[in-house]
Design an enzyme around this catalytic site. Structure first.
Site, PDB file in Angstrom:
ATOM      1  N   GLU A 278       0.847  -1.413  -0.483  1.00 10.49           N
ATOM      2  CA  GLU A 278      -0.173  -0.013   0.249  1.00 10.49           C
ATOM      3  C   GLU A 278       1.208   1.199  -0.048  1.00 10.49           C
ATOM      4  OE1 GLU A 278      -3.135   0.390  -0.530  1.00 10.49           O
ATOM      5  OE2 GLU A 278      -2.706  -2.522  -0.731  1.00 10.49           O
ATOM      6  N   TRP A 281       1.666   1.839  -3.725  1.00 10.48           N
ATOM      7  CA  TRP A 281       0.988   2.511  -4.258  1.00 10.48           C
ATOM      8  C   TRP A 281       0.993   3.701  -3.617  1.00 10.48           C
ATOM      9  CZ3 TRP A 281      -2.513   1.037  -7.874  1.00 10.48           C
ATOM     10  CH2 TRP A 281      -2.916  -0.055  -8.312  1.00 10.48           C
ATOM     11  N   TRP A 309     -20.613  11.957 -19.410  1.00  9.04           N
ATOM     12  CA  TRP A 309     -21.488  11.062 -17.949  1.00  9.04           C
ATOM     13  C   TRP A 309     -23.150  12.577 -17.993  1.00  9.04           C
ATOM     14  CZ3 TRP A 309     -18.416   8.420 -15.144  1.00  9.04           C
ATOM     15  CH2 TRP A 309     -17.188   8.406 -15.487  1.00  9.04           C
ATOM     16  N   ASN A 344     -10.981   2.387   2.956  1.00  4.13           N
ATOM     17  CA  ASN A 344      -9.751   2.535   1.931  1.00  4.13           C
ATOM     18  C   ASN A 344     -11.207   1.179   0.783  1.00  4.13           C
ATOM     19  OD1 ASN A 344      -8.494   2.697  -1.077  1.00  4.13           O
ATOM     20  ND2 ASN A 344      -7.980   0.120   0.162  1.00  4.13           N
ATOM     21  N   TRP A 362     -16.053  11.769 -12.174  1.00 10.82           N
ATOM     22  CA  TRP A 362     -15.863  11.507 -11.184  1.00 10.82           C
ATOM     23  C   TRP A 362     -14.685  12.515 -10.968  1.00 10.82           C
ATOM     24  CZ3 TRP A 362     -10.172  12.722 -11.784  1.00 10.82           C
ATOM     25  CH2 TRP A 362      -9.779  12.822 -13.640  1.00 10.82           C
ATOM     26  N   TRP A 385      -9.966   8.018  -7.816  1.00 12.77           N
ATOM     27  CA  TRP A 385     -11.326   7.808  -8.701  1.00 12.77           C
ATOM     28  C   TRP A 385     -11.082   7.652  -9.756  1.00 12.77           C
ATOM     29  CZ3 TRP A 385     -15.563   9.137  -7.765  1.00 12.77           C
ATOM     30  CH2 TRP A 385     -16.014   9.790  -6.303  1.00 12.77           C
TER      31      TRP A 385
END
Ligand SMILES: Cc1cc2nc3c(=O)[nH]c(=O)nc-3n(C[C@H](O)[C@H](O)[C@H](O)COP(=O)(O)OP(=O)(O)OC[C@H]3O[C@@H](n4cnc5c(N)ncnc54)[C@H](O)[C@@H]3O)c2cc1C
Length: 471
Positions: A278, A281, A309, A344, A362, A385
């Site tokens: 993580e 990440w 969208w 998360n 988004w 996102w």
């Protein structure tokens, strides 16, 4: 003899005195070091995340206290740092300014400007890697370009760490005796309140005041020690305290990432490996923002900028307020609004719900998170996102749409998390709580006025896939 007679160490998002690279270098290379913070009026124009402002102010107060104990002071001024830092350098007659790298596009522009201005004054500008283990173009693919996919990046990251663990994880211990108190300036105690940011209470989910500062960062890491071995198993369940809760400390540097990685090695287990992943990440998204700065304003894959969208003010408002009729989504959004944090797994569920069920852009969700999250970090938020919306690097493929009800059944099987945040459903049994609507009428409301679902997930999933296919 030190190389520089007098230096500034410019704190920005690294509110600690231990294992601090720029501070270490400043103290090693200078006879006297003046700690400085600038309340950035440019960055704060239109800034809505009052929780973050409050957290920073609390960290600055904490830093000031620690510095006073050592006979120094934190010089806090207000203005545009691009002008303020060179101005201070001139007034305080320093020979060098030490700082840690920042990878956000606006920060990079600001720092380049400061560097140019300092150069004109003959003042050295010395910036260091501190908030990550590997930065910029340090981890590259075989072809010599930055990775766009996480798994090979993480493999290369781990390999690079092993090549010279000792130097990559070195602890930088500043010689704090070099810190001095600058007393000649009148303007020295600027506060965020001067810019109209009134204090807000920072509370955890039990309503207790949140703690901040370096000591709390370290205490949280220590508290995480017994849980890290179970991290792999527990981290996806929002009703379990299975994650470190250190995100805000990484965001503001009240913990050193090198210390966190050293901690992983000291507590090695499958869980620690997953946790380290993580942290990788985190660095992956920082590298992406640094190397592909267009992600700040649009899709990582520009072909997705033309997606059609939909927009509904009512749906967006209901999502923000946790009134979508999908319990796990509402629990997450209410937790966010109340505390500034969200688990998360739930961040992924609510982000996918906004984009694939409500078909809302988004960037609307990204903006709302940026205003609400105490740990808001441009790189991780943008990455999260775009991953959820399937527009990003290494994103969830667009045809894989999370079903919020089955996610809820899987990751909150007893409904404990939902019960905590959605009081209307407190008395629902573990089966009905994930979908408390009458079976015969899809759009009926739930118990105690719990809202009817805004949309039909099955229908919206098909629409979302069609929207991507048309692009
Ligand atoms: C839509 C969305 C938005 C997000 N926005 C942010 C954000 O603004 N700031 C932020 O720090 N994280 C963000 N994340 C990532 C993640 O949700 C949080 O880092 C995590 O929930 C923080 O809790 P923790 O400290 O207990 O994490 P732990 O599980 O203990 O993880 C340790 C640390 O690793 C980092 N980390 C963990 N997961 C991720 C991830 N997926 N991406 C990048 N870094 C990660 C964080 O620094 C975290 O503190 C987002 C995720 C999604 C899906």
């Amino acid at each position: 003899m030190s190389q520089y007679a007098r230096s500034i160490v410019w704190f920005r998002r690294d509110y600690r005195l231990s294992d601090h690279r720029a501070l270490h270098e400043a103290c090693a290379q200078s006879s006297e070091v003046i700690p400085v913070f600038v309340i950035d009026e440019v960055l704060l124009k239109g800034f809505k995340n009052v929780r973050q402002v409050q957290f920073i102010q609390a960290c600055l107060d904490d830093l000031e206290e620690r510095l006073r104990e050592r006979g120094s002071r934190l010089l806090v001024v207000q203005g545009n740092p691009a002008h303020k830092i060179p101005e201070l350098a001139k007034m305080l007659q320093v020979n060098a300014v030490f700082l840690n790298h920042d990878y956000e596009p606006m920060a990079k522009l600001r720092d380049a400007h400061v560097e140019r201005e300092l150069k004109k004054l003959g003042v050295a500008f010395l910036s260091f890697k501190d908030q990550v283990i590997f930065e910029r173009r340090e981890i590259l693919s075989g072809g010599g370009s930055p990775y766009k996919v996480f798994t090979p990046y993480s493999r290369a990251w781990l390999k690079a760490l092993e090549t010279d663990r000792a130097s990559h994880l070195k602890e930088y211990r500043p010689d704090l005796k070099k810190l001095v108190a600058e007393g000649s300036l009148k303007e020295r105690n600027a506060r965020f309140a001067n810019l109209g940011f009134d204090p807000v209470p920072l509370l955890d989910e039990n309503g207790k005041p949140l703690k901040f500062g370096e000591a709390e960062g370290r205490a949280l890491l220590k508290r995480f020690a017994p849980s890290i071995a179970h991290y792999k198993k527990d981290r996806d369940f929002p009703s379990i305290e299975g994650t470190s809760r250190l995100s805000v400390h990484f965001r503001f540097g009240t913990i050193s990432v090198r210390e966190a990685v050293r901690f992983c090695s000291e507590h090695m287990s499958e869980g620690a490996k997953t946790w380290l992943n993580e942290l990788i990440w985190r660095e992956f998204y920082m590298m992406i923002l640094d190397q592909f700065p267009h992600v700040e304003k649009g899709a990582f894959k520009p072909e997705f900028d033309s997606l059609k969208w939909e927009w509904s003010r009512e749906h967006f408002k209901a999502w923000c307020e946790g009134r979508t009729g999908f319990p796990i989504v509402d629990a997450g959004m209410r937790q966010l609004k109340e505390t500034g944090w969200m688990h998360n797994r739930v961040r992924m569920i609510v982000a996918m719900f906004l984009t694939k069920d409500l078909l809302i852009h988004w960037q609307e969700g990204e903006r709302y998170f940026a205003e609400q999250l105490l740990d808001h970090e441009l790189s991780a938020n943008n990455g999260g996102w775009q991953w959820s919306a399937s527009t990003g690097c290494d994103a969830q493929p667009y045809f894989r749409v999370m079903n919020p009800v089955s996610q809820s059944e899987r990751f909150d099987p007893e409904g404990k998390y939902i019960r905590r945040w959605v009081p209307e459903l407190r008395d629902s049994d573990a089966k009905r709580i994930h979908w408390p609507h009458e079976e015969e009428g899809l759009f009926s409301s739930g118990p105690k006025g719990y809202p009817a679902p805004l949309v039909d997930h099955k229908e919206q999933r098909i629409k979302a896939i069609r929207m991507f296919k048309k692009d």
